[in-house]
Design a protein around this motif. Sequence first.
Motif, PDB file in Angstrom:
ATOM      1  N   TYR A 209       0.851  -1.129   0.033  1.00 45.26           N
ATOM      2  CA  TYR A 209      -0.039  -0.151  -0.040  1.00 45.26           C
ATOM      3  C   TYR A 209       0.863   1.230   0.020  1.00 45.26           C
ATOM      4  CZ  TYR A 209      -3.352   3.614   1.644  1.00 45.26           C
ATOM      5  OH  TYR A 209      -3.871   4.622   1.929  1.00 45.26           O
ATOM      6  N   ASP A 210       1.958   1.174   0.816  1.00 45.11           N
ATOM      7  CA  ASP A 210       2.728   2.473   0.683  1.00 45.11           C
ATOM      8  C   ASP A 210       3.439   2.628  -0.619  1.00 45.11           C
ATOM      9  OD1 ASP A 210       4.525   4.440   2.385  1.00 45.11           O
ATOM     10  OD2 ASP A 210       5.990   3.040   1.811  1.00 45.11           O
ATOM     11  N   PHE A 211       3.904   1.602  -0.986  1.00 40.89           N
ATOM     12  CA  PHE A 211       4.674   1.494  -2.495  1.00 40.89           C
ATOM     13  C   PHE A 211       3.561   2.268  -3.569  1.00 40.89           C
ATOM     14  CE2 PHE A 211       4.938  -0.649  -6.577  1.00 40.89           C
ATOM     15  CZ  PHE A 211       6.314   0.182  -7.174  1.00 40.89           C
ATOM     16  N   ILE A 212       2.605   1.808  -3.349  1.00 41.77           N
ATOM     17  CA  ILE A 212       1.527   2.384  -4.542  1.00 41.77           C
ATOM     18  C   ILE A 212       1.333   3.954  -4.429  1.00 41.77           C
ATOM     19  CG2 ILE A 212      -0.816   2.143  -5.361  1.00 41.77           C
ATOM     20  CD1 ILE A 212       0.968  -0.380  -6.280  1.00 41.77           C
ATOM     21  N   THR A 213       0.878   4.015  -2.842  1.00 47.86           N
ATOM     22  CA  THR A 213       0.253   5.494  -2.710  1.00 47.86           C
ATOM     23  C   THR A 213       1.537   6.313  -2.761  1.00 47.86           C
ATOM     24  OG1 THR A 213       0.628   4.922  -0.398  1.00 47.86           O
ATOM     25  CG2 THR A 213      -1.509   4.781  -1.195  1.00 47.86           C
ATOM     26  N   VAL A 214       2.735   6.004  -2.447  1.00 48.53           N
ATOM     27  CA  VAL A 214       3.547   7.112  -2.410  1.00 48.53           C
ATOM     28  C   VAL A 214       4.130   7.298  -4.067  1.00 48.53           C
ATOM     29  CG1 VAL A 214       6.032   7.594  -1.785  1.00 48.53           C
ATOM     30  CG2 VAL A 214       4.630   6.902  -0.178  1.00 48.53           C
ATOM     31  N   GLY A 215       4.325   6.179  -4.493  1.00 52.69           N
ATOM     32  CA  GLY A 215       4.320   6.040  -6.127  1.00 52.69           C
ATOM     33  C   GLY A 215       3.849   7.096  -6.840  1.00 52.69           C
ATOM     34  N   LEU A 216       2.391   6.739  -6.726  1.00 52.78           N
ATOM     35  CA  LEU A 216       1.308   7.505  -7.434  1.00 52.78           C
ATOM     36  C   LEU A 216       1.441   8.876  -6.871  1.00 52.78           C
ATOM     37  CD1 LEU A 216      -1.747   4.932  -7.704  1.00 52.78           C
ATOM     38  CD2 LEU A 216      -0.145   5.767  -9.547  1.00 52.78           C
ATOM     39  N   ALA A 217       1.501   9.246  -5.867  1.00 51.81           N
ATOM     40  CA  ALA A 217       1.647  10.662  -5.202  1.00 51.81           C
ATOM     41  C   ALA A 217       2.883  11.412  -6.070  1.00 51.81           C
ATOM     42  CB  ALA A 217       1.689  10.894  -3.915  1.00 51.81           C
ATOM     43  N   GLY A 218       4.013  10.860  -5.742  1.00 47.22           N
ATOM     44  CA  GLY A 218       5.238  11.436  -6.192  1.00 47.22           C
ATOM     45  C   GLY A 218       5.418  11.385  -7.922  1.00 47.22           C
ATOM     46  N   SER A 219       4.531  10.676  -8.648  1.00 45.15           N
ATOM     47  CA  SER A 219       4.682  10.789  -9.981  1.00 45.15           C
ATOM     48  C   SER A 219       4.185  12.113 -10.749  1.00 45.15           C
ATOM     49  CB  SER A 219       3.780   9.527 -10.484  1.00 45.15           C
ATOM     50  OG  SER A 219       2.289   9.729 -10.482  1.00 45.15           O
TER      51      SER A 219
END
Length: 83
Positions: free
Chosen positions: A34-44
């Motif tokens: 969940y952390d990987f997905i949310t941080v990755g999408l937010a930072g994209s």
Amino acid sequence: MSVPPMMDHLVAVARQMPEHIDPTMRQMARFSFYDFITVGLAGSHEPVADIMRQFAHAEGGSPDCTIFGSEASVPPRLAALPR
């Protein structure tokens, strides 16, 4: 913000972890995913991510992997860089 179809598969796999894995470990794996997905999408959508996507695309090579949060494809060695 769209999520690639592959993410649906990854979420389904994360929900079906084997029962023999300790519940604490399953919870930590879910949290990490969940952390990987949310941080990755937010930072994209950050400016530095745009710069790194441009760099990865300019390097060329075999477009085997999708850049996280983008439609662009680049070699595997560069796909994780913009994240």
